[in-house]
Motif scaffolding. Sequence first.
Motif, PDB file in Angstrom:
ATOM      1  N   LYS A   1       0.914  -1.211   0.047  1.00 49.35           N
ATOM      2  CA  LYS A   1      -0.027   0.068   0.114  1.00 49.35           C
ATOM      3  C   LYS A   1       1.051   1.349  -0.167  1.00 49.35           C
ATOM      4  N   ALA A   2       2.306   1.239   0.809  1.00 43.10           N
ATOM      5  CA  ALA A   2       2.779   2.431   0.989  1.00 43.10           C
ATOM      6  C   ALA A   2       3.652   2.502  -0.508  1.00 43.10           C
ATOM      7  N   VAL A   3       3.963   1.522  -1.010  1.00 39.75           N
ATOM      8  CA  VAL A   3       4.573   1.812  -2.505  1.00 39.75           C
ATOM      9  C   VAL A   3       3.663   2.276  -3.623  1.00 39.75           C
ATOM     10  N   GLU A   4       2.306   1.768  -3.625  1.00 39.41           N
ATOM     11  CA  GLU A   4       1.414   2.278  -4.470  1.00 39.41           C
ATOM     12  C   GLU A   4       0.922   3.651  -4.100  1.00 39.41           C
ATOM     13  N   ASN A   5       0.766   3.972  -2.893  1.00 41.98           N
ATOM     14  CA  ASN A   5       0.422   5.471  -2.582  1.00 41.98           C
ATOM     15  C   ASN A   5       1.354   6.358  -2.904  1.00 41.98           C
ATOM     16  N   SER A   6       3.040   5.811  -2.947  1.00 39.10           N
ATOM     17  CA  SER A   6       3.867   6.877  -3.544  1.00 39.10           C
ATOM     18  C   SER A   6       3.993   6.942  -5.050  1.00 39.10           C
ATOM     19  N   LEU A   7       3.593   5.930  -5.763  1.00 42.07           N
ATOM     20  CA  LEU A   7       3.313   6.139  -7.187  1.00 42.07           C
ATOM     21  C   LEU A   7       2.182   6.918  -7.473  1.00 42.07           C
TER      22      LEU A   7
ATOM     23  N   GLN B   1       1.408   9.384  -6.107  1.00 40.47           N
ATOM     24  CA  GLN B   1       1.570  11.148  -5.950  1.00 40.47           C
ATOM     25  C   GLN B   1       1.960  11.964  -7.279  1.00 40.47           C
ATOM     26  N   VAL B   2       2.575  10.837  -7.975  1.00 44.39           N
ATOM     27  CA  VAL B   2       2.997  11.404  -9.563  1.00 44.39           C
ATOM     28  C   VAL B   2       1.804  12.038 -10.281  1.00 44.39           C
TER      29      VAL B   2
ATOM     30  N   SER C   1       2.959  -1.422 -10.242  1.00 45.35           N
ATOM     31  CA  SER C   1       3.046  -1.000 -11.748  1.00 45.35           C
ATOM     32  C   SER C   1       1.690   0.132 -11.865  1.00 45.35           C
ATOM     33  N   ALA C   2       2.204   1.182 -12.460  1.00 45.61           N
ATOM     34  CA  ALA C   2       1.018   2.347 -12.352  1.00 45.61           C
ATOM     35  C   ALA C   2       0.981   2.818 -14.001  1.00 45.61           C
ATOM     36  N   PRO C   3      -0.066   3.245 -14.684  1.00 47.58           N
ATOM     37  CA  PRO C   3      -1.391   3.023 -13.764  1.00 47.58           C
ATOM     38  C   PRO C   3      -1.954   1.483 -13.905  1.00 47.58           C
ATOM     39  N   SER C   4      -2.786   1.085 -12.878  1.00 43.52           N
ATOM     40  CA  SER C   4      -3.123  -0.231 -12.524  1.00 43.52           C
ATOM     41  C   SER C   4      -4.569  -0.367 -12.932  1.00 43.52           C
TER      42      SER C   4
END
Length: 407
Positions: free
Chosen positions: A311-317, A319-320, A343-346
């Motif tokens: 969750k923390a990693v995806e929240n950081s992504l 922010q872009v 991976s973003a977007p998901s």
Amino acid sequence: MLVLDEINKAEGSLRLVAWGVAAGLAALVVGLWRTQVIQGDHYRERQETQSFRSVRVPATRGRILDRNGLALADNQPRYRLDVYLDELVPQFAAEEKRLRAAHLAARGATNEGTTSLWQRLASRFSGKRRVPSLSMNEREWLRREARYSVVSNIIHEVNQRLGLRVSRTEEELYRHWRQQRALPFPLVNRLAPAQVAILTEQGWSIPGVELDLVPSRFYPNGPLASHVIGYVKSTEDPDPADERDFDYRLRDHRGEIGLEGAYDRALRGTAGAKSILINSSGYRHRQGEVLIESPVPGSHVVTTLDLPLQKAVENSLAQVSGDERGAAVVVDVRNGDVLAMASAPSFDPNGWIDGMKRAEYERLLDAKMRPMFNRATYGSYNPGSTFKVVTALACLDAGVLTPEEIG
């Protein structure tokens, strides 16, 4: 006996005919006795075999968990709304009769349904104008229209009570009628608790409608780790690993991409089987359903992912800003465990379970953003300066370079 005396007194040819008839009757009686008494059990077993149909019952799919046992992919019970066509036979017949009368009236003919059989036979042989009959194609068309009209009225009533916009085409109904008449015709795949309450209270007044409780795939975290987990799609295709032959198959889910696809065989489990008794018209007997083999639930898959870290990693992504695309992977350097992969977007894998709206599907096909593309594993990127540290460590470990040469 008097009959035998009369036969013996008759001429030879007449006696021959009489004895031939008597022999034929005796052979007929012996044949009937042999069929009904000697071979009765055999034909009774054949009739029962032909009346029963086997149905494949899918097993509950295994769960996908993180390293701490938190669910990434789970199952939840859901209420499905079905229509049992066998309970609508009287309505089908009445509607067909009404449509036939309207069809004949449109042709300027007398209603065939109000003309007795004797009147039709009399008109045929008396030379008078006989009542025009319907062709086989016209009769089949009227039957199809009658079934669709009755089911459409039921769907309209369900929509009115539940505030839905459900629709089914005539082709869908006809395909189900031809291929899976003994199984329920699905209307709504997922009902909200309030809708279930309304149907529980008022559903008795809607003929043929029934609530069925079935297990369903569920992703509690939505798009979180969707590229790693994958998704499932509804399917009626045979399971290649299941060699059993079934007459009908209840809808199952097949894993696509990610862990759902890679471990689909283990997650699926072993399907069960039940037997349903059907009549000569292809309808099921409500009391003739027997579970032959219970399904075996699928195995659970435990991953190395850490859900809070994911969750923390995806929240950081997230922010872009703008339409940036990227990926992030967190690895435990002590043992190589992948703790997070994003991976973003998901995309939201829940959208694939019962089918998604067209706008959402078109978003997934965007050629630039490519939400379905896992950039963490399938992306091809040139190594930057930060990767030189990894190369230098590899050279030191292999003895290719010394610390002085690197410095």
